[in-house]
Design a protein around this motif. Sequence first.
Motif, short mmCIF file in Angstrom:
data_model
loop_
_atom_site.label_atom_id
_atom_site.label_comp_id
_atom_site.label_asym_id
_atom_site.label_seq_id
_atom_site.Cartn_x
_atom_site.Cartn_y
_atom_site.Cartn_z
N GLN A 35 40.43 32.86 39.61
CA GLN A 35 40.39 33.73 38.44
C GLN A 35 39.77 33.02 37.24
O GLN A 35 38.97 33.61 36.50
CB GLN A 35 41.78 34.25 38.10
CG GLN A 35 42.27 35.26 39.11
CD GLN A 35 43.63 35.82 38.76
OE1 GLN A 35 44.22 35.48 37.75
NE2 GLN A 35 44.15 36.69 39.62
N TYR B 16 42.65 42.02 43.96
CA TYR B 16 42.34 40.70 43.40
C TYR B 16 41.35 40.82 42.24
O TYR B 16 41.59 40.31 41.14
CB TYR B 16 41.77 39.77 44.48
CG TYR B 16 41.39 38.41 43.94
CD1 TYR B 16 42.35 37.44 43.70
CD2 TYR B 16 40.06 38.12 43.63
CE1 TYR B 16 42.01 36.21 43.18
CE2 TYR B 16 39.71 36.88 43.12
CZ TYR B 16 40.68 35.93 42.89
OH TYR B 16 40.34 34.71 42.37
N TYR B 17 40.24 41.50 42.46
CA TYR B 17 39.18 41.53 41.46
C TYR B 17 39.52 42.38 40.24
O TYR B 17 38.96 42.17 39.16
CB TYR B 17 37.85 41.96 42.10
CG TYR B 17 37.30 40.87 42.98
CD1 TYR B 17 36.72 39.74 42.42
CD2 TYR B 17 37.38 40.95 44.36
CE1 TYR B 17 36.23 38.72 43.22
CE2 TYR B 17 36.89 39.93 45.17
CZ TYR B 17 36.31 38.82 44.59
OH TYR B 17 35.84 37.81 45.38
N SER B 18 40.47 43.31 40.37
CA SER B 18 40.88 44.08 39.20
C SER B 18 41.58 43.18 38.17
O SER B 18 41.56 43.47 36.98
CB SER B 18 41.80 45.24 39.60
OG SER B 18 43.03 44.75 40.11
N LYS B 19 42.14 42.06 38.62
CA LYS B 19 42.80 41.12 37.71
C LYS B 19 41.81 40.44 36.76
O LYS B 19 42.21 39.88 35.74
CB LYS B 19 43.54 40.04 38.51
CG LYS B 19 44.70 40.57 39.31
CD LYS B 19 45.31 39.48 40.16
CE LYS B 19 46.39 40.01 41.07
NZ LYS B 19 46.92 38.98 41.98
N VAL B 20 40.53 40.46 37.12
CA VAL B 20 39.50 39.84 36.28
C VAL B 20 38.49 40.88 35.78
O VAL B 20 37.35 40.56 35.50
CB VAL B 20 38.80 38.66 37.00
CG1 VAL B 20 39.73 37.45 37.08
CG2 VAL B 20 38.30 39.05 38.37
N THR C 92 36.39 34.26 35.41
CA THR C 92 36.43 34.57 33.98
C THR C 92 35.40 33.74 33.21
O THR C 92 34.64 34.28 32.40
CB THR C 92 37.85 34.32 33.43
OG1 THR C 92 38.76 35.17 34.13
CG2 THR C 92 37.92 34.60 31.95
#
Length: 178
Positions: free
Chosen positions: A97, A123-127, A101
């Motif tokens: 992450q 996973y990718y929605s977190k970034v 970022t």
Amino acid sequence: MEVSLYTENELNDVVAVYVEAFSKSEGENEGLVIGELAKALLETTPSQDIYCFVAKQHQQIIGVIIFSRMIFEEPLQSFILSPVAVNSLSQKQGVGQQLITEGIEYLKKQGVTLVFTYGDPAYYSKVGFDVITERQIKAPQPLSFPHGWLAQSLSGDDIPILTGDSICVAALNKAQYW
């Protein structure tokens, strides 16, 4: 942990991170396939069409991400994030992450307005990535996992609807990766 741009003398270490991470999670064959993809991306993609970032701890590479150019009929600066790898001993510690970022912030400063990836939406929605459809933006190859097609606007605008085909760099433009 330190994040920096990749340098050519790190090629073997970068490939080793991809092979180890994907071998542990997806099997040895997949590790070799993704290691070869990373090597091909780094060796054959023109420098203006690729950004690679490494995460280091104690001077050792523990994570890697690669962004390569995407081209559309409409003029816009866009890249795809693929592949991502963190060595198995450093996973679940925020390395991936942080790499993503910091990589995205770097791309934003370079004038990139849209970033894609193809993977796990959770996973990718977190970034900051959102699921998109191929009706909205067509992928370069047919997708075997359509709900894994994701994008992120770096301009602050909504993700556009783009008509026409998309093109990725040659090393990534193989059906087996999609």
